[in-house]
Design a protein around this motif. Sequence first.
Motif, PDB file in Angstrom:
ATOM      1  N   ILE A   1       0.834  -1.208   0.000  1.00 22.74           N
ATOM      2  CA  ILE A   1       0.000   0.000   0.000  1.00 22.74           C
ATOM      3  C   ILE A   1       0.867   1.256   0.000  1.00 22.74           C
ATOM      4  O   ILE A   1       0.594   2.228  -0.718  1.00 22.74           O
ATOM      5  CB  ILE A   1      -0.940   0.003   1.225  1.00 22.74           C
ATOM      6  N   THR A   2       1.916   1.240   0.811  1.00 23.71           N
ATOM      7  CA  THR A   2       2.823   2.391   0.877  1.00 23.71           C
ATOM      8  C   THR A   2       3.473   2.642  -0.481  1.00 23.71           C
ATOM      9  O   THR A   2       3.598   3.796  -0.928  1.00 23.71           O
ATOM     10  CB  THR A   2       3.910   2.165   1.940  1.00 23.71           C
ATOM     11  N   LEU A   3       3.859   1.569  -1.153  1.00 29.10           N
ATOM     12  CA  LEU A   3       4.456   1.691  -2.486  1.00 29.10           C
ATOM     13  C   LEU A   3       3.475   2.320  -3.467  1.00 29.10           C
ATOM     14  O   LEU A   3       3.840   3.188  -4.275  1.00 29.10           O
ATOM     15  CB  LEU A   3       4.898   0.310  -2.988  1.00 29.10           C
ATOM     16  N   TYR A   4       2.201   1.924  -3.381  1.00 36.02           N
ATOM     17  CA  TYR A   4       1.172   2.470  -4.271  1.00 36.02           C
ATOM     18  C   TYR A   4       1.012   3.979  -4.043  1.00 36.02           C
ATOM     19  O   TYR A   4       0.893   4.764  -4.983  1.00 36.02           O
ATOM     20  CB  TYR A   4      -0.155   1.751  -4.025  1.00 36.02           C
ATOM     21  N   ALA A   5       1.021   4.375  -2.770  1.00 30.58           N
ATOM     22  CA  ALA A   5       0.881   5.797  -2.438  1.00 30.58           C
ATOM     23  C   ALA A   5       2.063   6.604  -2.969  1.00 30.58           C
ATOM     24  O   ALA A   5       1.900   7.729  -3.450  1.00 30.58           O
ATOM     25  CB  ALA A   5       0.758   5.967  -0.929  1.00 30.58           C
ATOM     26  N   ILE A   6       3.254   6.006  -2.894  1.00 32.10           N
ATOM     27  CA  ILE A   6       4.451   6.685  -3.417  1.00 32.10           C
ATOM     28  C   ILE A   6       4.342   6.884  -4.925  1.00 32.10           C
ATOM     29  O   ILE A   6       4.696   7.951  -5.459  1.00 32.10           O
ATOM     30  CB  ILE A   6       5.726   5.879  -3.060  1.00 32.10           C
ATOM     31  N   ILE A   7       3.812   5.883  -5.622  1.00 32.27           N
ATOM     32  CA  ILE A   7       3.638   5.987  -7.079  1.00 32.27           C
ATOM     33  C   ILE A   7       2.623   7.079  -7.417  1.00 32.27           C
ATOM     34  O   ILE A   7       2.819   7.874  -8.346  1.00 32.27           O
ATOM     35  CB  ILE A   7       3.200   4.627  -7.672  1.00 32.27           C
ATOM     36  N   LEU A   8       1.526   7.134  -6.638  1.00 37.13           N
ATOM     37  CA  LEU A   8       0.526   8.183  -6.853  1.00 37.13           C
ATOM     38  C   LEU A   8       1.134   9.566  -6.643  1.00 37.13           C
ATOM     39  O   LEU A   8       0.895  10.491  -7.427  1.00 37.13           O
ATOM     40  CB  LEU A   8      -0.651   7.994  -5.883  1.00 37.13           C
ATOM     41  N   PHE A   9       1.911   9.705  -5.580  1.00 35.28           N
ATOM     42  CA  PHE A   9       2.536  10.982  -5.270  1.00 35.28           C
ATOM     43  C   PHE A   9       3.542  11.382  -6.363  1.00 35.28           C
ATOM     44  O   PHE A   9       3.616  12.557  -6.740  1.00 35.28           O
ATOM     45  CB  PHE A   9       3.244  10.908  -3.916  1.00 35.28           C
ATOM     46  N   ALA A  10       4.288  10.390  -6.872  1.00 36.59           N
ATOM     47  CA  ALA A  10       5.269  10.666  -7.930  1.00 36.59           C
ATOM     48  C   ALA A  10       4.579  11.129  -9.206  1.00 36.59           C
ATOM     49  O   ALA A  10       5.102  11.967  -9.945  1.00 36.59           O
ATOM     50  CB  ALA A  10       6.108   9.423  -8.214  1.00 36.59           C
ATOM     51  N   GLY A  11       3.383  10.619  -9.474  1.00 41.23           N
ATOM     52  CA  GLY A  11       2.654  10.993 -10.678  1.00 41.23           C
ATOM     53  C   GLY A  11       2.071  12.385 -10.600  1.00 41.23           C
ATOM     54  O   GLY A  11       1.954  13.075 -11.614  1.00 41.23           O
ATOM     55  N   ASN A  12       1.691  12.812  -9.391  1.00 41.08           N
ATOM     56  CA  ASN A  12       1.090  14.136  -9.222  1.00 41.08           C
ATOM     57  C   ASN A  12       1.364  14.638  -7.800  1.00 41.08           C
ATOM     58  O   ASN A  12       0.519  14.509  -6.905  1.00 41.08           O
ATOM     59  CB  ASN A  12      -0.416  14.062  -9.500  1.00 41.08           C
ATOM     60  N   PRO A  13       2.561  15.213  -7.563  1.00 41.18           N
ATOM     61  CA  PRO A  13       2.943  15.650  -6.217  1.00 41.18           C
ATOM     62  C   PRO A  13       1.980  16.656  -5.599  1.00 41.18           C
ATOM     63  O   PRO A  13       1.833  16.703  -4.374  1.00 41.18           O
ATOM     64  CB  PRO A  13       4.326  16.271  -6.424  1.00 41.18           C
ATOM     65  N   SER A  14       1.330  17.469  -6.420  1.00 40.97           N
ATOM     66  CA  SER A  14       0.417  18.485  -5.877  1.00 40.97           C
ATOM     67  C   SER A  14      -0.847  17.866  -5.281  1.00 40.97           C
ATOM     68  O   SER A  14      -1.535  18.477  -4.461  1.00 40.97           O
ATOM     69  CB  SER A  14       0.042  19.491  -6.968  1.00 40.97           C
ATOM     70  N   ASP A  15      -1.154  16.621  -5.703  1.00 40.14           N
ATOM     71  CA  ASP A  15      -2.363  15.953  -5.206  1.00 40.14           C
ATOM     72  C   ASP A  15      -1.987  14.950  -4.100  1.00 40.14           C
ATOM     73  O   ASP A  15      -2.446  13.812  -4.087  1.00 40.14           O
ATOM     74  CB  ASP A  15      -3.074  15.241  -6.364  1.00 40.14           C
ATOM     75  N   TYR A  16      -1.156  15.401  -3.162  1.00 45.20           N
ATOM     76  CA  TYR A  16      -0.692  14.513  -2.093  1.00 45.20           C
ATOM     77  C   TYR A  16      -1.823  14.018  -1.174  1.00 45.20           C
ATOM     78  O   TYR A  16      -1.708  12.925  -0.590  1.00 45.20           O
ATOM     79  CB  TYR A  16       0.403  15.203  -1.263  1.00 45.20           C
TER      80      TYR A  16
END
Length: 333
Positions: free
Chosen positions: A204-219
């Motif tokens: 789950i943590t890895l998935y969140a990191i990927i989401l953050f990497a794709g759009n840092p402003s939408d943390y």
Amino acid sequence: MKKTEKIKKKMNDYMYDHLFLRKSLSNAWTFILSVVAAFLFAFAFTCFVTPAEGSGEMTLVTGGVSGLSQNIIQIVRLCGASVDTYTLQSILYFAINIPILIFGFICVGKKFTVYTIINVVLTSVFISLFPQVGFSQPIQEADVISGSMLTRTLFAGLCIGTSAAIAFKGNFSCGGMDVITYYFSLRRSTSVGQYMILINGIIITLYAIILFAGNPSDYPTAIFSILFSITEIIVSSMIIDAINTRNKKVQIELISSSDYLSDVLLAYFPHGATVLEGKGAYSGSSRKVIYMIVSANEIKQVADVARKVDPNVFVSAIPLEQVYGNFFIKPVE
């Protein structure tokens, strides 16, 4: 009650005399459980884990192989590729399971692996099939589900946890990390849920990191994806440990006037026992105090056997966190 017990005894005797029929019925029952478990997981994934198309809601991360598949799909999307989520999920779910199933065949058991393969194949088929036949869309768009992340999270945890628990009850698994957690739980003789929480938390943590990497402003989306997904995994793990009692240990204390109750118990159950001499405080007569450690699913059997030997036996049971030393658990086939 006696009539029911006589019928049950006749059926058991008949089954023991007809080994092929007993094995056939056992395999048929395990197959039915694998179908039900696969259906529940696919139902949860397509209806609750994945939001309705165009709803703008976040996707839950289930953990395990399905969670790894979700991570891969997210990476593919970050690279600019357009993919069919359900089709790719179905393919990845099956492909990633192959080496894990080989591990299960070698380290856990052959029958365990065969029915796990059946479950994995059916799950992959159902995940791909449900959206195509329009089964999942009406549920995704229902008022009680659409726009309510908490409802989706709880329902997903309920269905996925029940799916895994049914599989463990049938002595197989839903594939993926369930095989690995099942292996460690057998070796360490402890609950399955805690291993699932640890492994799935990493995914789950890895998935969140990927989401953050794709759009840092939408943390916030990354943060909420972790929180809701962890909630789903905790719910499913609690259900698994509540239903799957194979690895739970219980200390049973039996107080009896029978001199041979311990011999009968040892003949029926593959566990040791400690016998102490006692005396009734009120009657002053001698008593045998017997201590046994058994699996939680054996409590009723122990009590029934003890009552047949001594109708006045006093039985108490205390749940245990962990047992160190030699404790026999029937091996998985």
